[in-house]
Design a protein around this motif. Structure first.
Motif, mmCIF file in Angstrom:
data_model
loop_
_atom_site.group_PDB
_atom_site.id
_atom_site.type_symbol
_atom_site.label_atom_id
_atom_site.label_comp_id
_atom_site.label_asym_id
_atom_site.label_seq_id
_atom_site.Cartn_x
_atom_site.Cartn_y
_atom_site.Cartn_z
ATOM 1 N N VAL A 166 -6.489 -8.471 2.858
ATOM 2 C CA VAL A 166 -7.636 -8.220 2.108
ATOM 3 C C VAL A 166 -7.042 -7.651 0.435
ATOM 4 N N ILE A 167 -6.416 -6.652 0.894
ATOM 5 C CA ILE A 167 -5.643 -5.898 -0.716
ATOM 6 C C ILE A 167 -5.055 -7.026 -1.177
ATOM 7 N N LEU A 170 -7.492 -9.581 -2.861
ATOM 8 C CA LEU A 170 -8.181 -8.980 -3.900
ATOM 9 C C LEU A 170 -7.113 -9.057 -5.223
ATOM 10 N N LYS A 171 -5.943 -8.614 -5.060
ATOM 11 C CA LYS A 171 -5.276 -8.594 -6.250
ATOM 12 C C LYS A 171 -4.815 -9.966 -6.946
#
Lengths: 221, 221
Positions: A166-167, A170-171
């Protein structure tokens, strides 16, 4: 009196099995709602939670009556107190199913949400853990309970993978902030369900072997 | 026998107050670690959790002995069963303190993390809720317990504000994905602590008024 007591113990077990299967079904329905994008299934989970809450109170009252009227000692007493905790754990799992269902309701409205492959995998493993935990309690089978304990690591690893993915998404703008937070929420709720199934399994081992395996070193995230 | 029983009940209360203050301190320390960017405080919280786990088992065993040896009935029995649940709730709050401390450890390493104003506000309210919940149990004061129930809405609102703000920040690149997820994790853990304090308060009201306020309609997110 003794026969009557055994009958009431059996009835308590039956109630917990029923509570367990309602809760198990709620988790499965919440995940189906997410995967099949059916908000009506999520609504059903939220509705079912009222029944789970009512069942918890019913079982709690039965336990209080059993303690007050039968005054059990030794292993019967420990079994009944374990049942009290497990009842509480199951109700909490029901709450996590609601959290997952509410996240599913939001995700259903977002067209291109990437539901990571880990999510259905976590759901299946968690559901089996829950089933094994309840079975181990009913059968007083510490071997089955130990399987639950070892499986918990898989869920912790999958949860870490989801959060990391997820990180990264998102990035690189491959997932919206709303989706990312909801998916990480679902993953963490499943990880909590696995923890609660582990609690139940630990109660069983504690009860059957009178040995504290609770609070084993674990990574909670 | 009766006098001995009352003495043991008092000793149980004292143990729970001690457990409660250790847990309360853990939450406060986890938040201080975050706000003052001191990883050593987070490490202290993680270390203290072992003591909390040991205290839980110690209190559980005292309760089992009390039930087995004194065979209490009616309101004494209900009080002791409430103590068993509250003990379990406190241990879980300790776990949330660990989750917050672990998130703080990550956030301490990120230079420009925006620790939203809501976070210390939530921490203060949650800590007071926890204190009031434990006090209400010791004093068997349902009025104090009701304050906890009404305060829970504030925490739910603050949690929603945090999640919304984090989403906005992620969208406008004002916060990194790592920070956003950790801050939303802290907010949700505090919201869970508030829920557990609410559980304790509900037990007190249930116990003192023998009326089920548990499972009141609430927004869990």
């Amino acid at each position: 009196m003794e026969r009557h007591f055994q009958k009431e113990l059996e009835s308590l077990k039956t109630s917990l099995v029923k509570m367990g299967s309602v809760v198990e079904e709620s988790i499965a329905t919440a995940i189906r709602s997410l995967m099949e994008k059916k908000t009506e299934l999520a609504a059903k989970v939220i509705e079912t939670d009222k029944r789970i809450d009512a069942l918890e109170i019913e079982i709690d009252n039965a336990i209080i009556d059993l303690l007050a009227l039968q005054q059990p000692v030794a292993s019967d007493l420990r079994f009944i107190l374990a049942a009290l905790k497990i009842n509480n754990d199951l109700e909490r799992i029901g709450d996590h199913a609601v959290n997952i269902a509410q996240a599913a309701q939001i995700l259903c409205t977002i067209p291109n949400a990437d539901l990571l492959d880990e999510i259905p995998k976590m759901a299946e493993i968690t559901r089996n853990m829950l089933k094994d935990a309840i079975d181990s309690f009913i059968l007083l089978d510490p071997a089955k309970a130990r399987i639950v304990l070892t499986t918990d690591d898989q869920i912790d690893n999958l949860n870490r993978t989801v959060i990391k993915t997820v990180i990264d998404q998102l990035k690189s703008n491959k997932q919206t902030a709303e989706c990312g937070l909801e998916i990480s929420l679902i993953s963490r709720n499943m990880e909590r369900v696995a923890d609660l199934a582990t609690n139940i399994a630990e109660e069983v081992i504690f009860h059957t072997q009178a040995r504290v395996v609770k609070h084993h070193a674990e990574d909670r995230r």
